[in-house]
Design a protein around this motif. Structure first.
Motif, mmCIF file in Angstrom:
data_model
loop_
_atom_site.group_PDB
_atom_site.id
_atom_site.type_symbol
_atom_site.label_atom_id
_atom_site.label_comp_id
_atom_site.label_asym_id
_atom_site.label_seq_id
_atom_site.Cartn_x
_atom_site.Cartn_y
_atom_site.Cartn_z
ATOM 1 N N GLY A 1 -4.908 11.404 -3.150
ATOM 2 C CA GLY A 1 -4.915 9.816 -3.500
ATOM 3 C C GLY A 1 -3.594 9.301 -2.476
ATOM 4 O O GLY A 1 -2.758 10.102 -2.155
ATOM 5 N N GLU A 2 -3.523 8.160 -2.257
ATOM 6 C CA GLU A 2 -2.713 7.330 -1.398
ATOM 7 C C GLU A 2 -2.445 5.898 -2.276
ATOM 8 O O GLU A 2 -3.350 5.456 -2.916
ATOM 9 C CB GLU A 2 -3.377 6.955 -0.203
ATOM 10 N N VAL B 1 -2.368 5.063 -9.403
ATOM 11 C CA VAL B 1 -3.116 6.542 -8.697
ATOM 12 C C VAL B 1 -2.783 7.673 -9.327
ATOM 13 O O VAL B 1 -3.524 8.402 -9.667
ATOM 14 C CB VAL B 1 -2.621 6.400 -7.104
ATOM 15 N N VAL B 2 -1.500 7.797 -9.775
ATOM 16 C CA VAL B 2 -1.119 8.934 -10.343
ATOM 17 C C VAL B 2 -1.462 9.282 -11.957
ATOM 18 O O VAL B 2 -1.913 10.172 -12.085
ATOM 19 C CB VAL B 2 0.553 9.033 -10.512
ATOM 20 N N ARG B 3 -1.690 8.060 -12.413
ATOM 21 C CA ARG B 3 -2.184 8.275 -13.844
ATOM 22 C C ARG B 3 -3.858 8.529 -13.837
ATOM 23 O O ARG B 3 -4.351 9.468 -14.371
ATOM 24 C CB ARG B 3 -2.224 6.883 -14.446
ATOM 25 N N ASP C 1 0.349 16.735 -8.763
ATOM 26 C CA ASP C 1 1.733 17.739 -8.982
ATOM 27 C C ASP C 1 2.786 17.233 -8.238
ATOM 28 O O ASP C 1 3.962 17.082 -8.851
ATOM 29 C CB ASP C 1 1.297 18.984 -8.592
ATOM 30 N N VAL C 2 2.657 16.486 -7.074
ATOM 31 C CA VAL C 2 3.652 15.945 -6.202
ATOM 32 C C VAL C 2 3.296 14.783 -5.701
ATOM 33 O O VAL C 2 2.221 14.479 -5.330
ATOM 34 C CB VAL C 2 4.102 17.115 -5.066
ATOM 35 N N VAL C 3 4.324 13.845 -5.535
ATOM 36 C CA VAL C 3 3.996 12.602 -4.946
ATOM 37 C C VAL C 3 5.092 12.251 -3.598
ATOM 38 O O VAL C 3 6.230 12.787 -3.996
ATOM 39 C CB VAL C 3 4.402 11.380 -5.843
ATOM 40 N N LEU C 4 4.623 12.262 -2.593
ATOM 41 C CA LEU C 4 5.397 12.021 -1.376
ATOM 42 C C LEU C 4 5.665 10.318 -1.486
ATOM 43 O O LEU C 4 4.853 9.690 -1.248
ATOM 44 C CB LEU C 4 4.723 12.498 -0.339
ATOM 45 N N MET C 5 7.069 9.995 -1.805
ATOM 46 C CA MET C 5 7.256 8.704 -1.882
ATOM 47 C C MET C 5 8.080 7.759 -0.653
ATOM 48 O O MET C 5 9.324 8.402 -0.525
ATOM 49 C CB MET C 5 7.831 8.370 -3.294
ATOM 50 N N ASP C 6 7.742 7.294 0.052
ATOM 51 C CA ASP C 6 8.366 6.246 1.011
ATOM 52 C C ASP C 6 9.430 5.569 0.178
ATOM 53 O O ASP C 6 9.103 5.061 -0.781
ATOM 54 C CB ASP C 6 7.425 5.439 1.624
ATOM 55 N N VAL C 7 10.607 5.450 0.732
ATOM 56 C CA VAL C 7 11.864 5.194 -0.092
ATOM 57 C C VAL C 7 11.707 3.483 0.028
ATOM 58 O O VAL C 7 12.261 2.804 -0.816
ATOM 59 C CB VAL C 7 13.181 5.666 0.310
ATOM 60 N N ARG C 8 11.291 2.869 1.299
ATOM 61 C CA ARG C 8 11.253 1.588 1.522
ATOM 62 C C ARG C 8 9.882 1.046 1.664
ATOM 63 O O ARG C 8 9.284 1.315 2.520
ATOM 64 C CB ARG C 8 12.138 1.458 2.716
ATOM 65 N N MET C 9 9.422 0.236 0.681
ATOM 66 C CA MET C 9 8.151 -0.361 0.769
ATOM 67 C C MET C 9 8.355 -2.023 0.225
ATOM 68 O O MET C 9 9.190 -2.300 -0.469
ATOM 69 C CB MET C 9 7.322 0.185 -0.265
ATOM 70 N N PRO C 10 7.468 -2.923 0.673
ATOM 71 C CA PRO C 10 7.617 -4.385 0.575
ATOM 72 C C PRO C 10 7.873 -4.846 -0.899
ATOM 73 O O PRO C 10 8.854 -5.578 -1.385
ATOM 74 C CB PRO C 10 6.638 -4.938 1.485
ATOM 75 N N VAL D 1 8.941 9.102 -13.415
ATOM 76 C CA VAL D 1 9.490 10.019 -14.387
ATOM 77 C C VAL D 1 9.767 9.612 -15.638
ATOM 78 O O VAL D 1 10.041 10.566 -16.649
ATOM 79 C CB VAL D 1 11.118 10.024 -14.094
ATOM 80 N N SER D 2 9.318 8.346 -16.100
ATOM 81 C CA SER D 2 9.089 7.835 -17.444
ATOM 82 C C SER D 2 7.789 8.385 -18.147
ATOM 83 O O SER D 2 7.523 8.155 -19.452
ATOM 84 C CB SER D 2 9.095 6.534 -17.655
ATOM 85 N N LEU D 3 6.704 8.674 -17.375
ATOM 86 C CA LEU D 3 5.688 9.567 -17.980
ATOM 87 C C LEU D 3 5.892 10.465 -18.768
ATOM 88 O O LEU D 3 6.771 11.375 -18.472
ATOM 89 C CB LEU D 3 4.523 9.673 -16.747
ATOM 90 N N ASP D 4 4.656 10.865 -19.635
ATOM 91 C CA ASP D 4 4.849 12.077 -20.554
ATOM 92 C C ASP D 4 5.047 13.205 -19.589
ATOM 93 O O ASP D 4 5.471 14.191 -19.888
ATOM 94 C CB ASP D 4 3.651 11.854 -21.594
#
Length: 215
Positions: free
Chosen positions: A32-33, A43-45, A50-59, A71-74
């Motif tokens: 997914g993207e 998308v994660v739900r 297993d892993v999310v590649l997360m851009d730190v700066r998004m609009p 990280v608050s997910l079960d």
């Protein structure tokens, strides 16, 4: 077992490039993207990566806020923050929010693949020098649990801050790896830390470890 990955970045070209690299590696699959942090949680739900590649700066919603939501997910996925500059304060905030490590966008393809597999296996991408530099720009604050560490647990935390693995810590302290593993678990529990990275950040924030200490 195939490691399922979600890519979150507001640049189409970056997402496409990361997808090509990861999908070409046996054992990795981009499922997914997301073009913004606001899109990551749905998308994660749906995909359960297993892993999310997360851009730190998004609009709209940046990687820090998006990481907090994940990280608050079960059963949260592992999060690797991807950024352009290693001295970006956003990295530090994302690690505090629960990210398992960070990578630079100029990282070589083989290093990217290794990092995803490493984090999926339960390890943290701890870069001691970068975290030390970022921590040096932050004021010291009280961190609950630091005063409850035993002397040996404190020794282990200091060595963790230097980036040593359990095996290296065991050799340094002349103890067994299982003993070190127990100490590490106790440190994480007392500090309320999700992983080694969070524990090291707590060590710097509390002043227990100083950025001026030898790395």
């Amino acid at each position: 077992m195939t490691v399922r990955v979600v890519i979150a970045d507001d640049e189409d070209l970056v997402r496409a490039g990361l997808r090509i690299i990861l999908d070409s590696e046996p054992g990795l699959e981009v499922v997914g993207e997301a073009a913004d942090g606001a899109e990551v949680l749905p998308v994660v739900r749906r995909e359960r990566p297993d892993v999310v590649l997360m851009d730190v700066r998004m609009p709209a919603v940046d990687g820090i806020q998006a990481t907090r939501r994940l990280v608050s997910l079960d059963a949260p996925p592992k999060v690797i923050v991807v950024t352009t500059f290693e001295n970006d304060d956003y990295i530090y905030d994302a690690l505090r929010a629960g990210a398992d490590g960070f990578l630079l966008k100029r990282t070589r393809p083989d290093e990217l693949v290794r990092a995803v597999k490493l984090v999926a296996a339960g390890d943290s991408l701890l870069f001691p020098a970068a975290i030390r530099a970022l921590a040096g720009r932050r004021p010291v604050t009280a961190v609950p649990g630091v005063d409850r560490l035993t002397g040996r647990e404190g020794d282990v935390l200091r060595l963790m801050a230097r980036g040593l693995s359990n095996g290296e810590i065991a050799a340094e302290l002349v103890v067994g790896q299982e003993t070190v593993k127990t100490h590490v678990g106790n440190v994480l529990a007392k500090l309320g830390a999700r992983d080694r990275t969070q524990a090291v950040i707590a060590a710097y924030e509390s002043g227990f470890v100083s950025p001026a200490d030898p790395g």
